[in-house]
Design a protein around this motif. Structure first.
Motif, short mmCIF file in Angstrom:
data_model
loop_
_atom_site.label_atom_id
_atom_site.label_comp_id
_atom_site.label_asym_id
_atom_site.label_seq_id
_atom_site.Cartn_x
_atom_site.Cartn_y
_atom_site.Cartn_z
N MET A 111 -13.98 68.58 59.87
CA MET A 111 -13.80 68.33 58.45
C MET A 111 -12.31 68.20 58.14
SD MET A 111 -14.99 70.65 55.19
CE MET A 111 -13.75 71.91 55.51
N VAL A 112 -11.97 67.17 57.39
CA VAL A 112 -10.58 66.95 57.01
C VAL A 112 -10.23 67.87 55.84
CG1 VAL A 112 -8.92 65.27 56.15
CG2 VAL A 112 -10.68 64.55 57.78
N ASP A 113 -9.11 68.56 55.97
CA ASP A 113 -8.69 69.47 54.90
C ASP A 113 -8.19 68.69 53.69
OD1 ASP A 113 -9.19 71.92 56.21
OD2 ASP A 113 -7.34 71.70 57.37
N THR A 114 -8.52 69.18 52.52
CA THR A 114 -7.98 68.67 51.26
C THR A 114 -7.55 69.87 50.43
OG1 THR A 114 -10.10 68.74 50.08
CG2 THR A 114 -9.58 66.72 51.31
N ALA A 115 -6.81 69.61 49.37
CA ALA A 115 -6.41 70.70 48.49
C ALA A 115 -7.65 71.38 47.90
CB ALA A 115 -5.50 70.18 47.38
N ASN A 116 -8.66 70.58 47.54
CA ASN A 116 -9.87 71.15 46.96
C ASN A 116 -10.62 72.03 47.96
OD1 ASN A 116 -9.55 70.06 44.42
ND2 ASN A 116 -10.76 68.23 44.85
N SER A 117 -10.73 71.56 49.21
CA SER A 117 -11.47 72.35 50.20
C SER A 117 -10.75 73.65 50.52
CB SER A 117 -11.67 71.53 51.49
OG SER A 117 -10.45 71.32 52.17
N LEU A 118 -9.42 73.63 50.54
CA LEU A 118 -8.68 74.85 50.82
C LEU A 118 -8.70 75.79 49.61
CD1 LEU A 118 -5.65 73.55 52.91
CD2 LEU A 118 -7.69 74.76 53.71
N ALA A 153 -1.66 77.87 57.34
CA ALA A 153 -1.41 76.87 58.37
C ALA A 153 -1.98 75.51 57.97
CB ALA A 153 -2.01 77.33 59.70
N ARG A 154 -3.19 75.50 57.46
CA ARG A 154 -3.83 74.24 57.09
C ARG A 154 -3.16 73.61 55.87
NH1 ARG A 154 -9.53 73.54 58.78
NH2 ARG A 154 -10.02 75.07 60.38
N ALA A 155 -2.81 74.44 54.89
CA ALA A 155 -2.18 73.91 53.68
C ALA A 155 -0.81 73.33 53.99
CB ALA A 155 -2.07 75.01 52.63
N THR A 156 -0.11 73.91 54.96
CA THR A 156 1.21 73.40 55.33
C THR A 156 1.13 71.95 55.80
OG1 THR A 156 1.97 75.62 55.93
CG2 THR A 156 3.19 73.77 56.85
N THR A 157 0.04 71.60 56.48
CA THR A 157 -0.10 70.23 56.99
C THR A 157 -0.34 69.22 55.88
OG1 THR A 157 -2.50 70.37 57.34
CG2 THR A 157 -1.08 71.16 59.12
#
Length: 276
Positions: free
Chosen positions: A1-8, A57-61
């Motif tokens: 799953m590709v991370d997005t601001a909404n998913s995080l 970590a994910r949000a940094t990307t």
């Protein structure tokens, strides 16, 4: 799953709910775990600390779009560390949160944070925060609403004691503000409120279902069950629910006319009284 601001943001909400309902040792499903794993055994889980590190970590990307979620992750880690008595680790994460845009100066006056007020490192990071008057108004409202909903939950629990009906009551919640905040840090506290609302509702529903299932069992096995009292209890519960709903709707956030939108330093440390 590709991370997005909404998913995080959804992940931060999930972690906060787990923290509120299960404590610092709570575990949540690992993000991105394949649903197929559930057919092969228990899905992998992680503790909330690992979960917040993963969010950072994910949000940094995500680059600039995810910076406020980096702040949210570090804020969560900071609060966790302080709750565990790890002041140095807590200050490290709070400093990182402020660097990423965290600016909830109201949170920094909560009882759990106040012991840090005399630490020069905390005073330094606090002085770096900037807020607008309009955003500060909302921050006060968000924290006040957390307290009011907690009080509602306690009253509802007392009101439901001894109910003989089989109905369940949802805890009404005030609508979330929809204004465009001047600073993204406000979004973090909105998630805090949403998580508080979810956690309180989950706890209330769990207790209600336990009571309801017990009353259902009594109605099946005990002819002495008081149907008339049960009908009265159901009516009374509906009336209380309606009152709580009207009260929650009346608490909706209203922007203060003329509230400033210029960034200024947060109010002096120690000058804010945390909502009771």
């Amino acid at each position: 799953m590709v991370d997005t601001a909404n998913s995080l943001a959804t992940r931060v909400h999930e972690l906060l709910v787990a923290l509120l309902t299960g404590g610092a040792d709570a575990r949540v499903p690992g993000q991105g775990a394949s649903p197929a794993r559930g057919f092969l055994g228990a899905p992998p889980s992680v503790d909330v600390t690992t979960g917040f590190h993963d969010v950072v970590a994910r949000a940094t990307t995500l680059g600039p779009e995810g910076t406020w979620l980096v702040a949210a992750g570090h804020a969560g880690l900071g609060v966790l560390a302080i709750a565990r008595g790890q002041a140095d680790q807590g200050l490290f994460h709070l400093d990182a949160a402020v660097t990423a845009g965290y600016n909830d100066c109201v949170t920094f006056h909560a009882a759990s944070i106040r012991p840090l007020h005399h630490d020069p490192r905390f005073r330094a990071l606090y002085q770096r925060m900037r807020i607008t008057a309009a955003d500060l108004d909302e921050l006060f409202w968000l924290h006040q609403e957390m307290q009011l909903m907690s009080q509602d939950a306690k009253r509802a629990m007392i009101d439901n004691l001894g109910r003989l009906d089989t109905g369940v009551s949802l805890l009404p919640q005030a609508p979330m503000p929809t204004r465009e905040p001047n600073t993204p840090g406000v979004l973090i506290t909105r998630i805090d409120l949403a998580a508080t609302q979810t956690a309180l509702r989950q706890t209330a529903l769990k207790l209600d279902f336990q009571r309801s299932s017990g009353n259902t069992s009594l109605s099946l096995i005990d002819d002495s069950w008081d149907y008339s009292r049960a009908r009265h209890d159901a009516w009374h519960a509906d009336e209380l629910d309606s009152r709580r709903l009207r009260a929650a709707e009346a608490r909706a956030f209203v922007e203060r006319p003329g509230a400033g939108t210029t960034l200024t330093p947060c109010p002096p440390l120690g000058s804010i009284t945390y909502p009771a």
